[in-house]
Structures are given as structure tokens and as C-alpha cells.
Write a protein that holds these residues in place. Structure first.
Motif, PDB file in Angstrom:
ATOM      1  N   ALA A 122       0.228  -1.214   0.145  1.00 17.57           N
ATOM      2  CA  ALA A 122       0.104   0.424   0.049  1.00 17.57           C
ATOM      3  C   ALA A 122       0.613   1.214  -0.083  1.00 17.57           C
ATOM      4  O   ALA A 122       0.165   2.184  -0.595  1.00 17.57           O
ATOM      5  CB  ALA A 122      -0.950   0.171   1.253  1.00 17.57           C
ATOM      6  N   ASP A 123       2.396   1.193   0.546  1.00 14.71           N
ATOM      7  CA  ASP A 123       2.550   2.200   0.999  1.00 14.71           C
ATOM      8  C   ASP A 123       3.422   3.286  -0.476  1.00 14.71           C
ATOM      9  O   ASP A 123       3.558   3.771  -1.129  1.00 14.71           O
ATOM     10  CB  ASP A 123       3.748   2.672   1.916  1.00 14.71           C
ATOM     11  CG  ASP A 123       2.701   2.409   3.476  1.00 14.71           C
ATOM     12  OD1 ASP A 123       2.015   2.670   3.473  1.00 14.71           O
ATOM     13  OD2 ASP A 123       4.124   2.622   4.301  1.00 14.71           O
ATOM     14  N   GLU A 124       4.203   2.222  -0.770  1.00 12.56           N
ATOM     15  CA  GLU A 124       4.768   2.154  -1.842  1.00 12.56           C
ATOM     16  C   GLU A 124       3.156   2.342  -3.315  1.00 12.56           C
ATOM     17  O   GLU A 124       3.940   3.526  -4.098  1.00 12.56           O
ATOM     18  CB  GLU A 124       5.567   0.979  -2.483  1.00 12.56           C
ATOM     19  CG  GLU A 124       6.363   1.322  -3.481  1.00 12.56           C
ATOM     20  CD  GLU A 124       7.639   2.312  -3.397  1.00 12.56           C
ATOM     21  OE1 GLU A 124       8.042   3.148  -4.338  1.00 12.56           O
ATOM     22  OE2 GLU A 124       7.405   2.875  -2.471  1.00 12.56           O
ATOM     23  N   LEU A 125       2.150   1.988  -3.139  1.00 20.65           N
ATOM     24  CA  LEU A 125       1.902   2.294  -4.629  1.00 20.65           C
ATOM     25  C   LEU A 125       1.106   3.513  -4.259  1.00 20.65           C
ATOM     26  O   LEU A 125       0.891   4.230  -5.094  1.00 20.65           O
ATOM     27  CB  LEU A 125       0.687   1.242  -4.135  1.00 20.65           C
ATOM     28  CG  LEU A 125      -0.734   1.337  -5.214  1.00 20.65           C
ATOM     29  CD1 LEU A 125       0.263   0.492  -6.548  1.00 20.65           C
ATOM     30  CD2 LEU A 125      -1.198   0.227  -4.661  1.00 20.65           C
ATOM     31  N   TRP A 126       0.754   3.981  -2.651  1.00 20.36           N
ATOM     32  CA  TRP A 126       0.673   5.501  -3.178  1.00 20.36           C
ATOM     33  C   TRP A 126       1.807   6.359  -3.345  1.00 20.36           C
ATOM     34  O   TRP A 126       0.566   7.058  -4.255  1.00 20.36           O
ATOM     35  CB  TRP A 126       0.045   5.672  -0.989  1.00 20.36           C
ATOM     36  CG  TRP A 126      -0.492   7.059  -0.939  1.00 20.36           C
ATOM     37  CD1 TRP A 126       0.145   7.875   0.015  1.00 20.36           C
ATOM     38  CD2 TRP A 126      -1.151   7.701  -1.470  1.00 20.36           C
ATOM     39  NE1 TRP A 126      -0.371   8.955   0.040  1.00 20.36           N
ATOM     40  CE2 TRP A 126      -1.359   9.155  -0.448  1.00 20.36           C
ATOM     41  CE3 TRP A 126      -2.872   6.930  -2.292  1.00 20.36           C
ATOM     42  CZ2 TRP A 126      -2.490   9.678  -0.776  1.00 20.36           C
ATOM     43  CZ3 TRP A 126      -3.488   8.119  -2.698  1.00 20.36           C
ATOM     44  CH2 TRP A 126      -4.085   9.863  -1.810  1.00 20.36           C
ATOM     45  N   ASN A 127       2.701   5.952  -2.836  1.00 20.57           N
ATOM     46  CA  ASN A 127       3.473   6.722  -3.317  1.00 20.57           C
ATOM     47  C   ASN A 127       3.991   6.838  -5.044  1.00 20.57           C
ATOM     48  O   ASN A 127       3.623   8.157  -5.471  1.00 20.57           O
ATOM     49  CB  ASN A 127       4.973   6.180  -2.897  1.00 20.57           C
ATOM     50  CG  ASN A 127       5.699   7.062  -2.153  1.00 20.57           C
ATOM     51  OD1 ASN A 127       4.171   7.280  -1.133  1.00 20.57           O
ATOM     52  ND2 ASN A 127       5.699   5.709  -1.014  1.00 20.57           N
TER      53      ASN A 127
END
Length: 529
Positions: free
Chosen positions: A471-476
Motif C-alpha cells: 500500500a505505501d509504495e503504491l500510494w507513492n
């Protein structure tokens, strides 16, 4: 009195089928009508028709069919005055898309903005479109029977010469099959094939994201089963497609899966008392709908001892077999086009059934044989040409457009941020294009890849689960302006992907609003089926 134009926007033929049925229904009641392909219709002339019916499908997630693009754009952008025009819209679509039947809604909005008068509510038809279409036809007939074609002030409207019958909008060509190989490996429960057609003698230039329509025919076994169940003979003479031919030849290009109202009525009339079709008819419309929905043509016939049917009426009661669309799985620029196709095979009530196009390609077509095709552009599914990141989500055969895109990027030598989410049942048996994907990762053509092998552990894992896990990397990536491309299953995968995006975004604000922002910015594109 001018003929009532029925403007048809259709990609694979369903809207065309409904438009033809509407024309036949209107003509039978004494109202002259004409089905006109939207591509062949002169936009400005719409102002000179007192009444217009619009029957259109929706392509992909909200786009117009290719033959409807120009007319819709004209209506949306011109300053045309349609205050003397009345209209009604029948829109076909699939509820699996976020923008269900959107093209019909867009035509309605454009007509209203131009001052046209809507004579009854728009009808949106889902996958099983006959019920919705039936409501539209009934409303059209009811309106005409009450009001006719004339209206106050309509006498001054000049008669418009009928539009010449247009040539087919698609150019169908014969392309030789030059490559055919099995992609799935030993132990797979799927049969996934890779096909390549030679386009060197076919004037069909395509782009990444486009599709081709395959014009398959029914198998001999399926045709013979239907003929036997109908009590008919293969060589019975019938009129089909404007020419006299045999029943067997007519059934090659007739839909043998969907039972129409007309076929049901023919069988019910011929059936013996107490037969299933008659019993369903006695139960009313809902009972008939439920009975028809779950049966193929052969099943309807075999369950109702109707005696020999009338061959011509039988053929007339069937829908035309529509071409099947397949996403391009190869980069443009060469003499070939590739497809990734899962062969559909299953048992149904003791009968062996195969997919019409996928089974035809797998069983009946060999290298060297020709395949009838036409090109279907998909301008709504174009990949960015700039440096924006691209997130690709395509389990199973949904890998096809992403193979094409990555192959194109690899050939050009350009390196852009690319992230692939691919999944299937088993890594050992179902890793489609494994060598190519790994080589693209090694070369840097593909920046990152995450894989979901749903059956390789106790708890099933899908691509949407991998999205949530990152989730965190995808959001970035999303915040850096990434575009999201989805291809594959419309019923479970696509809604799961949307839910995952909303869940990830909700950690930073309003997930629903963020997804609407992606749609508004044209950064979420779905080609699902």
C-alpha cells in the motif's frame, strides 16, 4: 412521411441486433424506420428528423463504440439546435463496469443540452439485454401509437432523403495463423494459448491497447446437436444473410447459446402439454425469463419434445453469432499480431461444451489456416507517452496488453517506471510469459513486478491482496502521477482492484473521492470482460 432513423452504435453486434429488432417491430406496426450505422450518419442532418431513436452499446469502461465516436463528439461540441427533435435512448452495457451503459447516458445528455425533447425515459440494458430492450421497444411502440410521427410544428420540417445503406464499418480480412503454442504447463487446470496472425497482406495497423475481433464459427458437433434436437436436416434450405443456403451453413454463424423470446415461443407452441417450456409460459413473464436464462439452444430443444420445428422460423429466431474480441498481446510495427487466449471448456448436464471462438482456435484452426478478423481500436486504453509511471494489473489472460506495452518499451530502449501485478493459480504451471517477464525485469524495462499465485498456499491470494500488501509504495506511485491499467476478469478481479485502491487512498483521505479523481484525470483505465 420520413423514415424514423434508428441510430446504431455497436462494437460486437448486440446493439445492432436490438436496432434491427426495433426496426422490424416498428415496420410491423406501419411506422417506416431505418437502421443507420452512426458512422454513416450525417451529424447536422439530425436536426431535420422529427423523431430519432438511439440504440448504442458502451465500449470498455464508459467509452463509445468506435462507430459512435464521431457523432457523439459532434453532438457534445457543436452549437446545433435540436428543439424540433424528439428522441429516446436505449443503452447497452454491463454492470461490471463502473460507468455502466455510459455511452447511452452521454448521448442523452448531449441531445438534451442541444434542446431535443426526450419522449420517454432512457433504458439501460445489462448483459442479458433482452429484458431491457423489450421495455424500450414497448415504450417506442406505445409512444408512436399515441402520438405518431407528427408533432406541433413538425409539418414544416423538411423531409430528409433516406441515408444510403452504409457499407459495414469494419473491414474484415483473412489473416493466416502463423504461430500457435500452449502457454500453460503440466499440472495447470487452464488451457492458455498464444496465437499469432500474419498481417503482411492485411491493411490493419494497430496500437497497444487495441483489440481484434475474431469471426469464429460454431463447431460441427454443436451444430449437429441442435439440428437433431430440432428434428430438422442439415441440408434443409433456408434464407440467411440475404441468400439461400443450408440449415447447417446458417447455424455456423448463429448464436447457439442464448435462447431468444422468439425461439422460446416457437418451441412452446410446438411442445406437448406439460412440457417445460409450456409450463414456464403458464407461469408468466418471470418464469419464462428464469427458464430461458439458464439454457442453451440445444437444451431448450431437447427438454421440449416439440416435433420438427419450422426451419426458416427457427433460423429467424436465433441471434447472429457475434465476433469475439481479444486484446492485442504484441507490440505494433511488425507483420504480426498476437493474442493470449484461454480455451473455455466445461461440462454442462453431461454435455461437453467449449467456447465458440477459443475452442475454434484451439481445435479447428491450424498453422497455415486463415482467420477472419477485423481491427477494433481502443482509444480509451492508451498508455502515456511521457515519463509518468504506469501500474499494470492483469492476472491470467489480462496480461495481454501489458505484454504488448512492455515489448514496445523494450524495443524502443526507453526506460520508464513500470509496475506489473500478475497472478494465476500456480506459479509452476500458470506463469504466462515467464521468461519474457523475467528478462524485462533484468533489463529494467519492467521496474517492478508482484505475483499472486492463488492456489500455492492454504489461503488464496489475488492481485488486489498484493496491492494492499504494498500500500505505501503504491500510494507513492499514485501520488507521482501514475496511471493504473487493469485488464481481465470483470466480475471479481476488477471490483477487487477498485476496492483496494479506495482502501489505500482512504488512509490518506476520502478513498471514494480519490478514485473519482483518478477517473476524472483519465488515470484509471479498465479493459475487463
Amino acid at each position: 412521411m420520413p423514415a424514423i432513423p434508428i441510430l446504431c452504435g455497436s462494437e460486437t453486434g448486440n446493439a445492432e441486433y436490438c436496432a434491427d429488432m426495433l426496426s422490424a417491430a416498428l415496420d410491423s406496426e406501419g411506422f417506416e424506420s431505418e437502421v443507420i450505422d452512426m458512422m454513416a450518419f450525417d451529424g447536422p442532418s439530425i436536426a431535420h428528423h422529427p423523431l430519432v431513436f438511439i440504440v448504442t452499446s458502451t465500449y470498455g469502461n464508459g467509452g463509445p463504440p468506435s462507430n459512435a465516436e464521431e457523432l457523439l463528439a459532434y453532438l457534445q461540441t457543436s452549437a446545433i439546435d435540436l428543439s424540433a427533435v424528439r428522441f429516446a435512448v436505449c443503452g447497452l452495457g454491463s454492470h461490471t463496469f463502473d460507468r455502466f451503459a455510459q455511452c447511452g447516458k452521454d448521448f442523452e445528455a448531449a441531445m438534451l443540452k442541444a434542446g431535443a425533447t426526450q419522449v420517454f425515459d432512457r433504458v439501460d440494458c445489462d448483459d442479458d439485454y433482452e429484458e431491457g430492450y423489450g421495455k424500450f421497444e414497448a415504450s417506442a411502440l406505445s409512444y408512436l401509437q399515441e402520438h405518431g410521427l407528427s408533432s406541433p410544428g413538425a409539418a414544416s420540417v423538411p423531409r430528409v432523403a433516406p441515408t444510403p445503406t452504409p457499407a459495414p464499418r469494419e473491414t474484415t480480412a483473412q489473416a493466416p495463423l502463423v504461430a500457435k503454442r500452449l502457454l500453460s504447463r503440466s499440472g495447470s487446470k487452464k488451457e492458455t494459448m498464444h496465437y499469432e496472425l500474419d498481417l503482411s497482406n492485411v491493411a490493419m495497423n494497430y496500437e497497444v491497447g487495441d483489440c481484434f475481433a475474431i469471426h469464429a464459427i460454431n463447431s460441427r458437433n454443436a451444430i449437429q446437436e441442435v439440428i437433431d434436437s430440432a428434428g430438422l436436416r442439415s441440408d434443409d434450405a433456408v434464407e440467411f444473410g440475404g441468400a439461400t443456403t443450408t440449415l447447417e451453413k446458417a447455424l455456423e454463424r448463429s448464436c447457439l447459446l442464448q435462447c431468444t423470446d422468439a425461439l422460446f415461443e416457437h418451441v412452446a407452441e410446438r411442445g406437448t402439454p406439460g412440457a417445460a417450456a409450456r409450463a414456464a409460459r403458464e407461469g408468466g413473464r418471470d418464469a419464462v425469463r428464469a427458464y430461458r436464462k439458464d439454457r442453451h439452444v440445444a437444451e431448450l430443444l431437447s427438454e421440449n419434445a416439440a416435433g420438427a420445428l419450422d426451419a426458416q422460423r427457427f433460423v429467424n429466431s436465433l441471434r447472429k453469432l457475434q465476433p469475439r474480441l481479444f486484446s492485442v498481446a504484441s507490440a505494433p510495427g511488425g507483420d504480426r499480431v498476437a493474442f493470449t487466449v484461454e480455451t473455455v471448456r466445461y461440462e454442462r448436464g453431461g454435455r461437453h461444451v467449449r467456447g465458440v471462438a477459443s475452442g475454434w482456435l484451439a481445435d479447428d484452426i491450424e498453422v497455415g489456416d486463415t482467420v477472419a478478423i477485423h481491427h477494433v481500436p481502443n482509444d480509451a486504453y492508451r498508455f502515456p507517452e511521457d515519463e509518468r509511471p504506469v501500474i499494470m494489473i492483469g492476472p491470467g489472460t489480462g496480461i495481454a496488453p501489458f505484454r504488448a506495452y512492455l515489448e514496445q518499451r523494450h524495443r524502443s530502449g526507453e526506460r520508464r517506471p513500470t509496475w506489473l501485478f500478475f497472478g494465476h493459480q500456480h506459479e509452476a504451471a500458470d506463469f504466462l510469459y515467464e521468461e519474457e517477464i523475467k528478462s524485462w525485469l533484468e533489463a529494467g524495462t519492467l521496474t517492478r513486478a508482484d505475483f499472486a499465485w492463488s492456489r500455492d498456499q492454504t489461503e488464496k491470494v489475488y492481485v488486489q491482496d498484493k496491492m494492499r500488501a504494498n500500500a505505501d509504495e503504491l500510494w507513492n506511485w499514485l501520488e507521482r502521477g501514475a496511471s493504473v491499467f487493469v485488464c481481465g476478469d470483470a466480475k471479481r478481479m476488477a471490483p477487487g482492484v477498485v476496492a483496494a485502491i479506495k482502501a489505500i487512498a482512504s488512509e490518506h483521505g476520502d478513498g471514494d473521492a480519490y478514485f473519482e479523481k483518478l477517473l476524472a484525470e483519465d488515470r484509471y483505465k479498465a479493459d475487463v470482460y
